[in-house]
Motif scaffolding. Sequence first.
Motif, PDB file in Angstrom:
ATOM      1  N   GLU A 156       0.591  -1.335  -0.299  1.00 35.69           N
ATOM      2  CA  GLU A 156      -0.166   0.235  -0.305  1.00 35.69           C
ATOM      3  C   GLU A 156       0.661   0.914   0.129  1.00 35.69           C
ATOM      4  O   GLU A 156       0.694   2.067  -0.724  1.00 35.69           O
ATOM      5  CB  GLU A 156      -1.241   0.203   1.268  1.00 35.69           C
ATOM      6  CG  GLU A 156      -1.933   1.419   1.093  1.00 35.69           C
ATOM      7  CD  GLU A 156      -2.824   0.783   2.385  1.00 35.69           C
ATOM      8  OE1 GLU A 156      -3.601   1.523   2.676  1.00 35.69           O
ATOM      9  OE2 GLU A 156      -2.555  -0.269   3.174  1.00 35.69           O
ATOM     10  N   GLU A 157       2.024   0.991   0.915  1.00 36.99           N
ATOM     11  CA  GLU A 157       3.019   2.410   0.707  1.00 36.99           C
ATOM     12  C   GLU A 157       3.184   2.615  -0.436  1.00 36.99           C
ATOM     13  O   GLU A 157       3.424   3.692  -1.121  1.00 36.99           O
ATOM     14  CB  GLU A 157       4.570   2.327   1.883  1.00 36.99           C
ATOM     15  CG  GLU A 157       4.856   2.928   2.141  1.00 36.99           C
ATOM     16  CD  GLU A 157       5.956   2.850   2.970  1.00 36.99           C
ATOM     17  OE1 GLU A 157       7.057   3.961   3.237  1.00 36.99           O
ATOM     18  OE2 GLU A 157       6.439   1.606   3.265  1.00 36.99           O
ATOM     19  N   GLU A 158       3.564   1.162  -1.256  1.00 38.36           N
ATOM     20  CA  GLU A 158       4.715   1.821  -2.488  1.00 38.36           C
ATOM     21  C   GLU A 158       3.145   2.812  -3.510  1.00 38.36           C
ATOM     22  O   GLU A 158       3.773   3.404  -4.953  1.00 38.36           O
ATOM     23  CB  GLU A 158       4.660   0.980  -3.160  1.00 38.36           C
ATOM     24  CG  GLU A 158       6.103  -0.366  -2.426  1.00 38.36           C
ATOM     25  CD  GLU A 158       6.544  -1.545  -2.558  1.00 38.36           C
ATOM     26  OE1 GLU A 158       7.271  -1.322  -2.834  1.00 38.36           O
ATOM     27  OE2 GLU A 158       5.542  -2.206  -2.815  1.00 38.36           O
TER      28      GLU A 158
ATOM     29  N   GLY B 109       1.037   4.590  -3.217  1.00 35.47           N
ATOM     30  CA  GLY B 109       0.777   5.397  -2.483  1.00 35.47           C
ATOM     31  C   GLY B 109       1.800   7.068  -2.877  1.00 35.47           C
ATOM     32  O   GLY B 109       1.393   7.885  -3.477  1.00 35.47           O
TER      33      GLY B 109
END
Length: 206
Positions: free
Chosen positions: A184-186, A188
Motif C-alpha cells: 500500500e505504501e508503494e 501511495g
Amino acid sequence: MENTLQCVFGWKSRHNEAHGRSPALGGKVLHPERAFHGRSGYTMSLTNSDPDKTARFPVFDWPSIEVPAVRFPLERHRAEVEAAERRARELAKAAFAAHPHDIACFIAEPVQGKGGDNHMRPEFLRYPHAGDNARGLGLMCAFDAPDPRSRDTVVTRVREEHKVLLLPSGERSVRVRPALTVMEEELGLALRALEFGPSTMPSAVS
C-alpha cells in the motif's frame, strides 16, 4: 501463447482432414487491431500496436478486425460502442467468408494494454458463443492523456522527478503494471507522483 497456437493449428488441421478438407488449411488467426501478445514467432503476427515492433521481422498475413473499445462513461457512449461492435462483427464475418476453414481461432485481449487502454465489453467477446475459458486481467491500471506529447511529458517527469516508472502504451495512454505483491505504501508513492498541481501540470490530462 506459442504453445496455445500450436495446439489450435494442430486441432484445426486434423478437423479439416476428418471432414474431407485439406489439412493444410487452418493456419490463420483472427485478432483485433492494436493487439500485442509478445515478441516470439507466432505472436509477432498478432502484434499491430506499433509498426516498429514488427518492421524488421517477417509476419504472417493474418486477418484483423476493428477494436470496439469502450469509451467511458459507457452510458454516454453506448450507441457508438455498440456500432463499433457491429462493425467488428461484420469484419469478422467477412474474414471467415474470405478464408473458409482456414481461420483456426480468434485471439483477443479483454483489456488491451500495449496498444492503449482499450476495454472490450463481455457482450462482444461472448459473440456468437460464450467462451469456455476465462482469462484473468491481473493488476493493471491506465489512463489516457489528450495527446501523445502530453503523455510523453507525464511519463518523463514522473520518472525524472519521482523515480516512478510508467509505461507508455498506444498513441496516448499510460499504464501501470505493479507486481501482485505491491505494498500500500508503494501505491501511495506512485499516486502522489501523479498529483500535478494547476501550475505544474504539463498539459490537461483526462
